[in-house]
Design an enzyme around this catalytic site. Structure first.
Site, mmCIF file in Angstrom:
data_model
loop_
_atom_site.group_PDB
_atom_site.id
_atom_site.type_symbol
_atom_site.label_atom_id
_atom_site.label_comp_id
_atom_site.label_asym_id
_atom_site.label_seq_id
_atom_site.Cartn_x
_atom_site.Cartn_y
_atom_site.Cartn_z
ATOM 1 C CD GLU A 94 -1.324 -6.322 4.926
ATOM 2 O OE1 GLU A 94 -1.054 -6.581 3.734
ATOM 3 O OE2 GLU A 94 -1.506 -5.166 5.339
ATOM 4 C CG HIS B 51 -3.576 -3.650 2.948
ATOM 5 N ND1 HIS B 51 -2.631 -3.188 3.822
ATOM 6 C CD2 HIS B 51 -4.205 -2.549 2.461
ATOM 7 C CE1 HIS B 51 -2.677 -1.867 3.877
ATOM 8 N NE2 HIS B 51 -3.629 -1.460 3.059
ATOM 9 C CB CYS C 7 -1.004 -0.042 1.149
ATOM 10 S SG CYS C 7 -2.476 0.920 0.758
#
Ligand code: GLN
Length: 566
Positions: free
Chosen positions: A546, A544, A417
């Site tokens: 993650e 993202h 990001c």
């Protein structure tokens, strides 16, 4: 079977790991083949944690349907593979918002609106998950995907599709509700009252699990149960008798202590479970299973306990985790020196490390302290670096310096990001020759706004919940490193949380100079992934990744990044 409800509360102190225990219960019930969901009720007044500083509340997690939520939802997803939605994260602010909106519409027909029953009724409605009307079709789709359950049932491919269509209703066997905060907090009182009423209403279809702390006093060489007794008393004074107690402890509790707690707190001995500190949070479900936590819940509810599930995949993962001894050093370049601030990134690195038989040793590198003079020293010894997400000016020049250093020294680099945006800015300044290139977030007067506000963001005045949030489709360029990492997949879906974007006016210049745009949103043409193919691993993602790494399905980009670092 009608839906059963499990309430998880905490006493004595905060930070006991209620989220981990809730996620573990979810995992264990899922392993028995049940359809489970886990939700978090937070007593603070913010509508969501989206506007909270990470120092206040740790990472802000984002669901696929675009809700900014508490980081515990990350644990729920990583443990169970369940896709949570906006229904899984509720705050006092949202409850009041709904009630006040309704009052303004005149729905209450002249009644006085009170905490009891109006606020508590709204809490109950959501605890029972009656809020289905809030769901959009995209969300229903997400609700129906339950990867973890499919894993546990050992379903693959085609069968998984059947499973998701079959379960496209929102009906669950178990709804686990974790209440944030600690018993006795003024602000959690309405939630406790809602639980009390639901217990009474639902009878055996509801159980209360209470988590407490048993401290060890060194001077006396004793483990103390008094705080637990007080905490249970506090709960009882609100009309709630816990069915199950989970005692958090740093030392093993012998049977005499469990017996004492059971008899003073009116809880069956088999329902007093201890949760000792574990070397890894992923050992907790297995430890809870060994002590019969899931069996105790089932017995309380009156469901046959049956055989203990083997959880083979989970055990395989734990074996790998125990065996991984070789360390890989990863630098986390960010501005928050706080474990919880980049929780999902840390866990994604840990998980990908384990699947690559290494221990990801994460070193926080404060981007505010990086200078041209010390960057090589600050990043020395790192096999790879992550450039972290973030907002605002603070620490960005350090991130840009780090991106330059790793680009010019060919060190594997993963920008996420804001991290991706910094890679893009660095490339503009040092390769394309735009000396004052920047994001218009940081410098609205830059002559090269290579990162710029999205058109639809320009008129937005309200900050809460208005970013580009949730999962969006992305199409990968065949043959790119990202495409390879995703296992030659062309269509992917990843979660976003940002306002600014790669400025497409510069795309050609970037590509000609060697930074390729290899992931594109098919509807808007927005650039979602950039990479420099001439380097070993230099990838930035606007999304993202993650948020969608789980224990049984580590994220392909993190897997590929760790491989490159090794
Ligand atoms: N501040 C940047 C934006 O809003 C990046 C946000 C982030 O890293 N999550 O676009």
């Amino acid at each position: 079977m009608n839906t059963k409800y499990i309430f998880v509360t905490g006493g004595v102190v905060s930070s006991l790991g209620k989220g981990i225990i809730s996620a573990s219960i979810g995992k264990l019930l899922q392993a028995r083949g049940y359809k489970v969901t886990i939700q978090k009720f937070d007593p603070y007044i913010n509508i969501d944690p989206g506007t909270l500083n990470p120092y206040e509340h740790g990472e802000c997690y984002v669901t696929a349907d675009g809700m900014e939520t508490d980081l515990d939802l990350g644990h729920y997803e990583r443990f169970t593979g369940i896709r949570t939605t906006r229904q899984n994260s509720i705050t006092t602010g949202r409850i009041y918002n709904t009630v006040i909106d309704r009052e303004r519409r005149g729905d209450y027909l002249g009644k006085t609106i009170q905490v009891v029953p109006h606020i508590t009724d709204e809490i109950k409605r959501r605890m029972l998950r009656e809020e289905v009307d809030e769901l959009t079709s995209k969300q229903v789709l997400e609700v129906s995907s339950d990867q973890g359950r499919a894993d546990e049932l050992n379903l693959q491919g085609k069968q998984l599709v059947n499973l998701s269509t079959k379960n496209s209703s929102t009906k669950y066997d178990f709804v686990i509700t974790e209440v944030g905060g600690t018993i006795g907090d003024i602000e959690s009182a309405p939630f406790m009252e809602a639980i009390r009423q639901l217990r009474w209403q639902l009878g055996r279809d509801a159980v209360c699990v209470h988590l407490t702390y048993v401290p060890y006093l060194k001077a006396a060489d004793e483990l103390k149960t008094k705080p637990t007794q007080h905490s249970v008393k506090e709960l009882q004074s609100m009309g709630i008798q816990p069915d199950i107690l989970v005692l958090r402890t740093e030392r093993h509790l012998d049977d005499a202590i469990r017996h004492k707690v059971a008899s003073f707190c009116n809880v069956d001995l088999e329902c007093v479970v201890q949760s000792e500190d574990m070397p890894s949070i992923y050992e907790v479900p297995v430890n809870m299973q060994r002590q019969g936590l899931d069996a105790a819940i089932l017995r309380k509810i009156g469901v046959p306990v049956g055989e203990t599930p083997a959880m083979k995949l989970w055990h395989d993962f734990l074996d790998k985790q125990r065996k991984a001894s070789k360390e890989v050093h990863i630098g986390l370049v960010g501005k928050y020196d706080l474990q919880d601030a980049y929780k999902s990134i840390r866990e994604s690195l840990n998980l990908a490390g384990i699947y690559n038989d290494v221990k990801a040793k994460i070193h926080f590198v404060n981007s505010e302290e990086i200078t041209p003079a010390n960057v090589s020293e600050r990043l020395a010894g790192m096999a790879g670096i992550i450039i972290c997400p973030g907002f605002g000016q603070r620490g960005i020049e350090g991130k840009i310096l780090a991106a330059e250093y790793t680009r010019t020294h060919d060190i594997p680099t993963f920008g996420i990001c804001l991290g991706m945006q910094m890679m893009v800015i660095e490339f503009a300044r040092n390769v394309l020759g735009y000396k004052d290139a920047n994001s218009t977030e940081m410098n609205p007067d830059t002559s090269a706004g290579v990162i710029d506000l999205m058109e639809e963001q320009k008129s937005i005045k309200q900050m809460g919940g208005t970013m580009r949030l949730g999962a969006y489709e992305c199409v990968l360029v065949e043959g790119s490193r990202a495409y390879e990492a995703y296992g030659n997949e062309i269509h992917i879906q990843e979660r976003h949380r940002h306002r600014y974007e790669f400025n497409n006016n510069y795309q050609k210049e970037y590509e000609d100079a060697g930074m390729k745009c290899v992931g594109i949103n098919p509807d808007t043409n927005l650039v979602e992934i950039v990479e420099v193919p001439s380097l070993r691993w230099y990838i930035g993602t606007q999304f993202h990744p993650e948020y969608s790494s789980t224990v049984l399905h580590p994220h392909p980009l993190f897997m590929s990044f760790i491989k490159a670092c090794i």
